[in-house]
Write a protein that holds these residues in place. Structure first.
Motif, PDB file in Angstrom:
ATOM      1  N   ALA A   1       0.820  -1.214   0.000  1.00 30.29           N
ATOM      2  CA  ALA A   1       0.000   0.000   0.000  1.00 30.29           C
ATOM      3  C   ALA A   1       0.848   1.256   0.000  1.00 30.29           C
ATOM      4  O   ALA A   1       0.348   2.332  -0.317  1.00 30.29           O
ATOM      5  CB  ALA A   1      -0.926   0.002   1.214  1.00 30.29           C
TER       6      ALA A   1
ATOM      7  N   THR B   1       2.083   3.087   2.426  1.00 31.66           N
ATOM      8  CA  THR B   1       1.422   4.056   3.283  1.00 31.66           C
ATOM      9  C   THR B   1       2.301   4.389   4.481  1.00 31.66           C
ATOM     10  O   THR B   1       3.245   3.668   4.785  1.00 31.66           O
ATOM     11  CB  THR B   1       0.050   3.520   3.747  1.00 31.66           C
ATOM     12  OG1 THR B   1      -0.617   4.527   4.478  1.00 31.66           O
ATOM     13  CG2 THR B   1       0.186   2.286   4.598  1.00 31.66           C
TER      14      THR B   1
ATOM     15  N   TRP C   1      -2.916   3.443   8.917  1.00 32.00           N
ATOM     16  CA  TRP C   1      -3.513   2.120   8.825  1.00 32.00           C
ATOM     17  C   TRP C   1      -3.662   1.557  10.239  1.00 32.00           C
ATOM     18  O   TRP C   1      -2.989   1.988  11.167  1.00 32.00           O
ATOM     19  CB  TRP C   1      -2.679   1.159   7.982  1.00 32.00           C
ATOM     20  CG  TRP C   1      -1.338   0.839   8.569  1.00 32.00           C
ATOM     21  CD1 TRP C   1      -0.182   1.538   8.405  1.00 32.00           C
ATOM     22  CD2 TRP C   1      -1.026  -0.239   9.455  1.00 32.00           C
ATOM     23  NE1 TRP C   1       0.835   0.965   9.116  1.00 32.00           N
ATOM     24  CE2 TRP C   1       0.348  -0.138   9.780  1.00 32.00           C
ATOM     25  CE3 TRP C   1      -1.749  -1.283  10.004  1.00 32.00           C
ATOM     26  CZ2 TRP C   1       0.987  -1.028  10.611  1.00 32.00           C
ATOM     27  CZ3 TRP C   1      -1.106  -2.179  10.844  1.00 32.00           C
ATOM     28  CH2 TRP C   1       0.238  -2.048  11.127  1.00 32.00           C
TER      29      TRP C   1
ATOM     30  N   ILE D   1      -6.887   0.733   5.715  1.00 29.70           N
ATOM     31  CA  ILE D   1      -5.866   1.630   5.186  1.00 29.70           C
ATOM     32  C   ILE D   1      -6.587   2.843   4.622  1.00 29.70           C
ATOM     33  O   ILE D   1      -7.501   2.701   3.803  1.00 29.70           O
ATOM     34  CB  ILE D   1      -5.027   0.951   4.089  1.00 29.70           C
ATOM     35  CG1 ILE D   1      -4.328  -0.275   4.644  1.00 29.70           C
ATOM     36  CG2 ILE D   1      -4.033   1.927   3.492  1.00 29.70           C
ATOM     37  CD1 ILE D   1      -3.597  -1.093   3.610  1.00 29.70           C
TER      38      ILE D   1
ATOM     39  N   ALA E   1      -6.900   3.329   0.474  1.00 31.67           N
ATOM     40  CA  ALA E   1      -6.112   2.177   0.023  1.00 31.67           C
ATOM     41  C   ALA E   1      -5.991   2.167  -1.498  1.00 31.67           C
ATOM     42  O   ALA E   1      -6.989   2.261  -2.211  1.00 31.67           O
ATOM     43  CB  ALA E   1      -6.765   0.883   0.485  1.00 31.67           C
TER      44      ALA E   1
ATOM     45  N   ALA F   1      -3.041  -2.450  -3.139  1.00 33.57           N
ATOM     46  CA  ALA F   1      -3.271  -3.078  -1.835  1.00 33.57           C
ATOM     47  C   ALA F   1      -4.382  -4.116  -1.932  1.00 33.57           C
ATOM     48  O   ALA F   1      -4.280  -5.208  -1.365  1.00 33.57           O
ATOM     49  CB  ALA F   1      -3.610  -2.020  -0.786  1.00 33.57           C
ATOM     50  N   THR F   2      -5.434  -3.801  -2.660  1.00 31.31           N
ATOM     51  CA  THR F   2      -6.516  -4.762  -2.850  1.00 31.31           C
ATOM     52  C   THR F   2      -6.024  -5.965  -3.647  1.00 31.31           C
ATOM     53  O   THR F   2      -6.326  -7.117  -3.304  1.00 31.31           O
ATOM     54  CB  THR F   2      -7.705  -4.103  -3.581  1.00 31.31           C
ATOM     55  OG1 THR F   2      -8.112  -2.948  -2.846  1.00 31.31           O
ATOM     56  CG2 THR F   2      -8.869  -5.054  -3.702  1.00 31.31           C
TER      57      THR F   2
END
Length: 160
Positions: free
Chosen positions: A95, A97, A102, A124, A127, A131-132
């Motif tokens: 992700a 991030t 998150w 997240i 997102a 990430a998915t």
């Protein structure tokens, strides 16, 4: 394996779909989700439950040869801790991030659809699509690895 895991997957999936549907269609009307987003979240939840059951099967199969029941439980628990940590870190890295955007768990404030890593919800902020995709890939990989391990084990068992 399938005779034992299908009822577990079905039961956990029904409970999981029930809990996520409350999250998706809760009292907050400021969450505008399309039908495809809702079906995608429900599908990810079901897939993650299948990965949860598959991974628990793998861990149980790995600790079975140990003679001490206490050692089996200890290694089984450590296996869960390590695997959840590694899978969640892989998701956070994918992700890309920051550390404070998150968290693992659920929230009563809508902050986006949760991503599931072996049924562990990871929220997240904003997102990214990667990430998915990582979540789907990790869960599918866990299910496929468990099926391969089970097929190899059954083949060795029946050939001997």
């Amino acid at each position: 394996m399938l005779l034992k895991t299908m009822p577990l997957v079905t039961g956990f999936a029904l409970v999981g779909v029930g809990t996520i549907s409350g999250y998706l269609w809760g009292s907050e009307r400021d969450t505008y989700l399309t039908l495809s987003q809702i079906l995608g979240a429900l599908g990810l939840k079901v897939l993650s439950v299948a990965a949860l059951i598959a991974w628990s099967w793998i861990l149980a199969r790995c600790v079975r040869p140990i003679r001490s029941f206490a050692a089996q439980l200890t290694l089984y628990g450590l296996g869960w801790i390590v695997s959840i940590t590694v899978l969640c870190i892989a998701l956070i890295i994918a992700a890309n991030t920051s550390m404070d955007s998150w968290f693992i768990g659920v929230s009563d404030n809508y902050s986006g659809l949760p991503l599931y890593v072996t049924a562990i919800p990871v929220l997240i902020d904003k997102a990214p699509t990667i990430a998915t995709a990582t979540t789907i890939g990790l869960n599918v990989a866990v299910v496929l690895i468990s099926l391969i391990i089970e097929a190899v084990h059954d083949r060795r068992f029946y050939n001997s």
